[in-house]
Write a protein that holds these residues in place. Structure first.
Motif, mmCIF file in Angstrom:
data_model
loop_
_atom_site.group_PDB
_atom_site.id
_atom_site.type_symbol
_atom_site.label_atom_id
_atom_site.label_comp_id
_atom_site.label_asym_id
_atom_site.label_seq_id
_atom_site.Cartn_x
_atom_site.Cartn_y
_atom_site.Cartn_z
ATOM 1 N N ARG A 233 9.717 21.588 2.265
ATOM 2 C CA ARG A 233 9.266 20.553 3.199
ATOM 3 C C ARG A 233 7.758 20.649 3.419
ATOM 4 O O ARG A 233 7.056 19.627 3.494
ATOM 5 C CB ARG A 233 10.020 20.683 4.522
ATOM 6 N N GLU A 234 7.248 21.899 3.533
ATOM 7 C CA GLU A 234 5.808 22.075 3.718
ATOM 8 C C GLU A 234 5.029 21.558 2.512
ATOM 9 O O GLU A 234 3.991 20.890 2.650
ATOM 10 C CB GLU A 234 5.500 23.551 3.964
ATOM 11 N N LEU A 235 5.529 21.864 1.309
ATOM 12 C CA LEU A 235 4.869 21.372 0.089
ATOM 13 C C LEU A 235 4.932 19.846 0.007
ATOM 14 O O LEU A 235 3.977 19.198 -0.412
ATOM 15 C CB LEU A 235 5.534 21.986 -1.151
ATOM 16 N N ALA A 236 6.063 19.286 0.420
ATOM 17 C CA ALA A 236 6.219 17.828 0.393
ATOM 18 C C ALA A 236 5.225 17.166 1.345
ATOM 19 O O ALA A 236 4.650 16.111 1.033
ATOM 20 C CB ALA A 236 7.645 17.443 0.766
ATOM 21 N N HIS A 237 4.998 17.785 2.511
ATOM 22 C CA HIS A 237 4.036 17.230 3.462
ATOM 23 C C HIS A 237 2.629 17.234 2.874
ATOM 24 O O HIS A 237 1.861 16.274 3.086
ATOM 25 C CB HIS A 237 4.059 18.045 4.760
ATOM 26 N N LYS A 238 2.289 18.286 2.124
ATOM 27 C CA LYS A 238 0.955 18.333 1.515
ATOM 28 C C LYS A 238 0.778 17.198 0.513
ATOM 29 O O LYS A 238 -0.251 16.523 0.496
ATOM 30 C CB LYS A 238 0.744 19.686 0.825
ATOM 31 N N GLN A 239 1.807 17.014 -0.317
ATOM 32 C CA GLN A 239 1.726 15.910 -1.285
ATOM 33 C C GLN A 239 1.702 14.560 -0.571
ATOM 34 O O GLN A 239 0.998 13.636 -0.977
ATOM 35 C CB GLN A 239 2.910 15.978 -2.250
ATOM 36 N N ALA A 240 2.469 14.466 0.496
ATOM 37 C CA ALA A 240 2.533 13.206 1.241
ATOM 38 C C ALA A 240 1.187 12.872 1.863
ATOM 39 O O ALA A 240 0.775 11.697 1.871
ATOM 40 C CB ALA A 240 3.598 13.294 2.317
ATOM 41 N N ASN A 241 0.478 13.882 2.373
ATOM 42 C CA ASN A 241 -0.831 13.635 2.972
ATOM 43 C C ASN A 241 -1.803 13.045 1.950
ATOM 44 O O ASN A 241 -2.621 12.173 2.265
ATOM 45 C CB ASN A 241 -1.401 14.918 3.568
ATOM 46 N N HIS A 242 -1.702 13.540 0.714
ATOM 47 C CA HIS A 242 -2.564 13.017 -0.349
ATOM 48 C C HIS A 242 -2.221 11.542 -0.641
ATOM 49 O O HIS A 242 -3.114 10.698 -0.764
ATOM 50 C CB HIS A 242 -2.385 13.871 -1.611
ATOM 51 N N PHE B 8 0.811 -1.220 0.000
ATOM 52 C CA PHE B 8 0.000 0.000 0.000
ATOM 53 C C PHE B 8 0.845 1.272 0.000
ATOM 54 O O PHE B 8 0.424 2.290 -0.538
ATOM 55 C CB PHE B 8 -0.929 -0.020 1.217
ATOM 56 N N LEU B 9 2.039 1.208 0.607
ATOM 57 C CA LEU B 9 2.888 2.398 0.646
ATOM 58 C C LEU B 9 4.351 1.995 0.474
ATOM 59 O O LEU B 9 5.082 1.839 1.457
ATOM 60 C CB LEU B 9 2.701 3.168 1.960
ATOM 61 N N LEU C 152 -0.746 9.451 1.400
ATOM 62 C CA LEU C 152 -1.127 8.644 2.570
ATOM 63 C C LEU C 152 -2.621 8.358 2.595
ATOM 64 O O LEU C 152 -3.046 7.268 2.974
ATOM 65 C CB LEU C 152 -0.711 9.359 3.852
ATOM 66 N N GLY C 153 -3.424 9.346 2.217
ATOM 67 C CA GLY C 153 -4.870 9.140 2.176
ATOM 68 C C GLY C 153 -5.243 8.036 1.198
ATOM 69 O O GLY C 153 -6.087 7.174 1.508
#
Length: 690
Positions: free
Chosen positions: A615-624, A564-565, A626-627
């Motif tokens: 890093r902030e932009l990467a976290h936003k993409q990562a949240n997507h 899954f990841l 992860l969802g």
């Protein structure tokens, strides 16, 4: 501390200390090859079976492999299922009763499998066998509904959740087999009417008094010496019952013909047998003939050869099939020529006629041969001791033909067609096979691997036949696990690997590729760099920050997190205003260390701000990401839990522990995914200098 242990079962049973050490170790997976050797009866299980049983009880995953599951009797077949699930297979009579229903089930599902229209009687029969499934469907002639019914029947009935059994008739790619029998006159040396030992009757050359003289008198030897030059350069696999016979024949071939030969027998170490097999497999400088004792009839594949010489014949049909199976395998490119030199009016001539006329075991596989042998064994042995009794021989053949036909008809009627359908993956593997074929024919991996090996200092030389030799060079950076210091032969083509057993098949999943990539990715060299780009549309001195973050998490291997990841790269390129840029960063020029250091020092405050924003932009993409991973996990595993709960109402093979295992896995994966984070893996500063 090794992750993988390969050992012979006899090594375990003969070493109580090693056996105890292995039983006290925690293993993830136990694989037993040639599992038909695990003999069992309720009163007297074999030592081999008891050893594996203790290991299986403490090991989460157990995989048993065999091509002849009924070789030691049906009771032993049941016992192997018992190793996989003792709670499900607890009683042999109950198992036999369940199996007796397969005939009914086979008749009922036949129209669904063949695509025929269901009659009212067949529909009623299916409804009686599986009312809860049939109640879900109105239109039984719909292809979609038929497939759904079949898959639910597979889930709800039989052993299809534990046992996968493919029949030769359902698989393409096997060659034809052709028997060439050579009747030879009986030498005076073997004229002995007083022989009462079956071994001496079957293998007269093994009589101690004849050990030094039989080679000159036995007509099979002269026949063999004439055969090899006639079919040269074709490779020949010869199998006989005795290691001494194989060694004596090999020495005679060497002395009298000079033909390259190799021997393979139980008196050799595993390394020595490997070398002999590799020498035989070499298409250019290898042996023309490999002479094997009976040990060569199991576990080794020589499908690159097309000629099989059976210098003598074994007593049991299953062992004969094992011998022929060394060449008769998927990957064989030509028909198999089976050569059987046989002395007239001998025990071997009786076996030849029985196998060929009674069972047709040379030119066709004979799944019923073992049961026929059990029935006629006494007559067969008597005829082997009295080969001149033609009336007894004819009676033996006629009885065997009738038994064979009856057993085959019974086997076909009673076989678990649902099991075979599930094992073959009908309707489910086509897409997967297409993906495998596409990946095998793609050129990306050979190109990538070439660059990868160059980067870490491995020399790759072409060898021919789509093979390459990998050797470490003097400039190699560190040790690469899996690479032989003396070099190793590899191929990127599946067909080549299935033909040449000594050649390593490199795929994207091969440990060598994984270790090589890990060497590059874990090395700090190359994690940061500075370069010039030439973009005439931007002012000179404009700069960009390219970052590579990796979204990953740590979890025990048993959770299968990568389903899954998998480690997911997140690439970002920002300009001087911290805005995303589509700059082509591949076309850049490197800088000298002095200029690069000066540029980085001058831009340090700005770069630190850009890194924080990246890093902030990467976290936003990562949240997507992860969802999506969380949804995929819950949908996949949650659906499997619900399916098992529904099936548990009809199929006793579904255990509570199966359901609990998936629910625990879901809870653990949810926690792991929630705790995952992005890590900065690499950074590059690019300055515009057109």
């Amino acid at each position: 501390n090794d992750q993988l242990i390969l050992c012979g079962l006899n090594w375990l049973t003969s070493n109580p200390k090693r056996q105890q050490q292995i039983q006290e170790t925690s293993w993830d997976l136990l694989v037993v090859d040639e599992a038909h050797h695990l003999a069992w009866s309720a009163d007297e299980p074999s030592l081999e079976y008891q050893t594996i049983e203790k290991l299986a009880e403490a090991t989460p995953g157990v995989l048993l492999l065999t091509a002849t599951p009924d070789q030691l009797g049906h009771e032993s077949h049941f016992a192997r299922l018992r190793l996989l699930d003792p709670a499900r297979f607890y009683d042999y009579p109950a198992f036999l009763k369940e199996e007796s229903q397969y005939t009914q089930l086979a008749e009922a599902v036949a129209p669904l499998i063949e695509g025929d229209e269901l009659s009212a009687e067949q529909t009623a029969q299916l409804t009686a066998l599986a009312p809860e499934i049939m109640a879900q469907f109105d239109d039984l002639n719909s292809t979609e509904n038929r497939d759904a019914i079949l898959h639910q029947l597979i889930d709800c009935h039989g052993t299809g959740r534990l046992l996968f059994r493919n029949r030769r008739a359902a698989i393409e790619g096997f060659p034809s087999r052709h028997l060439h029998a050579y009747p030879l006159p009986k030498p005076e040396l073997y004229e002995n009417d007083e022989i009462t030992s079956l071994t001496e009757a079957l293998y007269p050359e093994r009589q101690p008094a004849l050990a030094d003289v039989w080679l000159d008198a036995d007509p099979r030897v002269k026949w063999l010496l004439n055969l090899l030059p006639d079919i040269k350069p074709e490779k020949v696999l010869l199998i006989c019952a005795s290691a001494a016979t194989a060694q004596q024949l090999a020495e005679l071939i060497r002395v009298r013909t000079g033909i390259r030969q190799a021997v393979f027998h139980e008196g050799m170490s595993i390394v020595e047998r490997d070398k002999a097999a590799h020498y035989f497999a070499d298409p250019e400088d290898g042996a023309q003939i490999l002479l094997c004792s009976e040990i060569g009839s199991e576990g080794r594949n020589f499908q690159f050869a097309h000629h099989l010489v059976l210098f003598d014949l074994p007593l049991t049909p299953d062992l004969l099939e094992q011998r022929i199976g060394r060449l008769d395998r998927i990957g064989q490119t030509q028909d198999i020529q089976i050569h059987v030199p046989v002395i007239e009016e001998s025990a071997q001539s009786v076996l030849l006629k029985w196998y060929h006329e009674g069972l047709n075991a040379f030119e066709q596989t004979c799944p019923t041969g073992g049961k026929v042998f059990d029935t006629v064994e006494e007559t067969l042995v008597m005829n082997c001791l009295t080969p001149f009794d033609t009336e007894l021989q004819q009676e033996l053949i006629e009885q065997s033909q009738q038994l064979n036909a009856e057993l085959k008809a019974k086997l076909d009627a009673g076989r678990d067609k649902l099991l075979e359908l599930n094992a073959a993956g009908v309707g489910r593997v086509d897409t997967l096979l297409e993906q495998i074929v596409a990946q095998d024919s793609a050129s990306e991996l050979p190109k990538f691997a070439g660059r990868l090996f160059d980067a870490i200092g491995i020399v790759q030389e072409e060898k021919g036949q789509d093979c390459f030799i990998l050797r470490p060079s003097e400039s190699m950076i560190g040790h690469l696990p899996g690479l032989d210091p003396e070099g190793m032969t590899v191929t990127y083509r599946r067909r080549t690997a299935t033909t040449l057993e000594n050649v390593h098949f490199l795929t994207w999943d091969h440990p060598l590729i994984h270790h090589a990539m890990e060497m590059v990715m874990t090395d700090i060299y190359g994690k940061s760099s500075v370069g010039f780009v030439a973009d005439t549309s931007q002012p000179k001195g404009a700069y960009y920050l390219e970052t590579l973050f990796v979204l990953s998490a740590k979890a025990p291997a048993a959770l299968q997190l990568e389903r899954f990841l998998p480690p997911t790269p997140i690439r970002l390129c920002l300009d001087a205003k911290s805005q995303a840029s589509d700059l082509d960063t591949t076309a850049h020029r490197p800088l000298g260390r002095k200029v690069a250091t000066q540029l980085v020092q001058a831009l340090t405050p700005q770069l630190q701000q850009h890194l924080q924003h990246a890093r902030e932009l990467a976290h936003k993409q990562a949240n997507h990401v992860l969802g999506e991973a969380m949804n995929a996990m819950q949908t996949t595993l949650g659906g499997e839990v619900q399916r098992l709960k529904d099936l548990q109402q009809q199929n006793p093979a579904i255990r509570d522990s199966e359901i609990e295992f998936i629910e625990i896995q879901m809870a653990a994966l949810t926690k792991v995914l929630q705790e995952s984070d992005v890590q900065l893996d690499a950074v590059r500063v690019l300055v515009n200098n057109p």
